[in-house]
Design an enzyme around this catalytic site. Structure first.
Site, PDB file in Angstrom:
ATOM      1  NE  ARG A   7       1.422   0.503   2.026  1.00 24.36           N
ATOM      2  CZ  ARG A   7       0.372   0.741   2.518  1.00 24.36           C
ATOM      3  NH1 ARG A   7       0.119   1.984   1.908  1.00 24.36           N
ATOM      4  NH2 ARG A   7      -0.382   0.450   3.275  1.00 24.36           N
ATOM      5  CB  ILE A  25      -0.159  -6.001  -4.681  1.00 24.31           C
ATOM      6  CG1 ILE A  25       0.671  -7.416  -4.344  1.00 24.31           C
ATOM      7  CG2 ILE A  25      -0.990  -6.732  -5.966  1.00 24.31           C
ATOM      8  CD1 ILE A  25      -0.201  -8.463  -3.378  1.00 24.31           C
ATOM      9  NE  ARG A  78      -6.804   6.159   4.066  1.00 22.45           N
ATOM     10  CZ  ARG A  78      -7.110   5.571   5.191  1.00 22.45           C
ATOM     11  NH1 ARG A  78      -6.885   4.189   5.367  1.00 22.45           N
ATOM     12  NH2 ARG A  78      -7.508   6.401   6.295  1.00 22.45           N
ATOM     13  CG  ASP A  88     -10.958   7.190   3.742  1.00 26.58           C
ATOM     14  OD1 ASP A  88     -11.235   5.629   3.673  1.00 26.58           O
ATOM     15  OD2 ASP A  88     -11.122   7.658   4.632  1.00 26.58           O
ATOM     16  CE1 TYR A 111      -5.775  -8.193   4.225  1.00 21.97           C
ATOM     17  CE2 TYR A 111      -5.120 -10.610   4.505  1.00 21.97           C
ATOM     18  CZ  TYR A 111      -5.249  -9.612   3.813  1.00 21.97           C
ATOM     19  OH  TYR A 111      -4.507  -9.450   2.424  1.00 21.97           O
TER      20      TYR A 111
END
Length: 236
Positions: A17, A19, A39, A53, A144
């Protein structure tokens, strides 16, 4: 459909999904052979899907082996990431580890295995998908941001290790982009965000994919971080 002269062998990590999907589609529509990892949610039409993964080195290595079944690997786009929204005071050790294991450790392992494949042919291009947050920060997403800043430092070391072997590595750093990561944003937050972007809108995944593809196929760009932000973060 725009088709390039020479079909390339491409792998996109995190192609289900956003980018990643847009990037896999862009390479496929240009006539290249594309393997995309996911995944469990699949990949775009025409892309060879491989379940992987990023926290499992064995599955990452298996995905790379699938990509080199045609004998070589020309381009690798390392895009897979998670971005939970959490204030620092509410983070747990488990949530911090998950972000770092997927976004940083997983990206390092993916780079390791694609670099090994590219080393045999003495050529190749690796594109890491970073984030403008590595430079400007994002409140409520410090784990992040830390993972992406570390990813750019990792890139600069790999550049010196593999540049002499004909392998280039660069990063693309998107700003706000219309993906699942923006879904939790309130209208108020979105308005405030748009005020910081000179173009007055967030980016589209296909716009970022266009830059990723250009960076991947450049011939002298190496160790660069290319922002795709609509001007957000500059002079603000």
């Amino acid at each position: 459909m725009q088709t390039d002269v020479e079909p390339l062998s491409v792998i996109v990590f995190g192609a289900s999904r956003g980018i990643g999907a847009a990037t896999a589609t862009a390479f496929h529509e240009a006539g290249h052979r594309v393997v995309g990892t996911h995944r469990g949610s699949g990949v775009p039409s025409g892309v060879v899907g491989v379940q992987a993964d990023m926290r499992d080195e064995g599955s990452v290595a298996d995905a790379v082996r699938t990509a080199v079944e045609h004998g070589r690997l020309d381009v690798a786009v390392v895009n897979a990431a998670v971005a939970p929204q959490e204030l620092l005071v509410r983070m747990t050790a488990a949530s911090i580890r998950e972000v770092l294991e997927v976004n940083l450790v997983g990206a390092m392992l993916a780079t390791k295995h694609v670099a090994k494949a590219m080393n045999r042919q003495r050529s190749g291009s690796i594109v890491l998908v970073s984030s403008e947050s590595a430079r400007v920060g994002i409140p409520g997403s410090s784990h992040y941001t830390a993972s992406k800043a570390a990813l750019e430092g990792f890139m600069r070391s790999v550049m010196w290790e593999y540049g002499p072997r004909g392998i280039r590595i660069n990063a693309v750093a998107p700003g706000p982009t219309e993906t699942d990561m923006l879904a939790p944003m309130t209208d108020e937050h979105r308005r405030a965000l748009l005020e910081r972007i000179p173009l007055g809108r967030v980016g589209r995944p296909d716009e970022v994919a266009d830059v990723i593809r250009w960076v991947a196929q450049s011939t002298y760009l190496n160790g660069a971080v290319v922002p795709v932000t609509g001007g957000e973060g500059f002079g603000v």
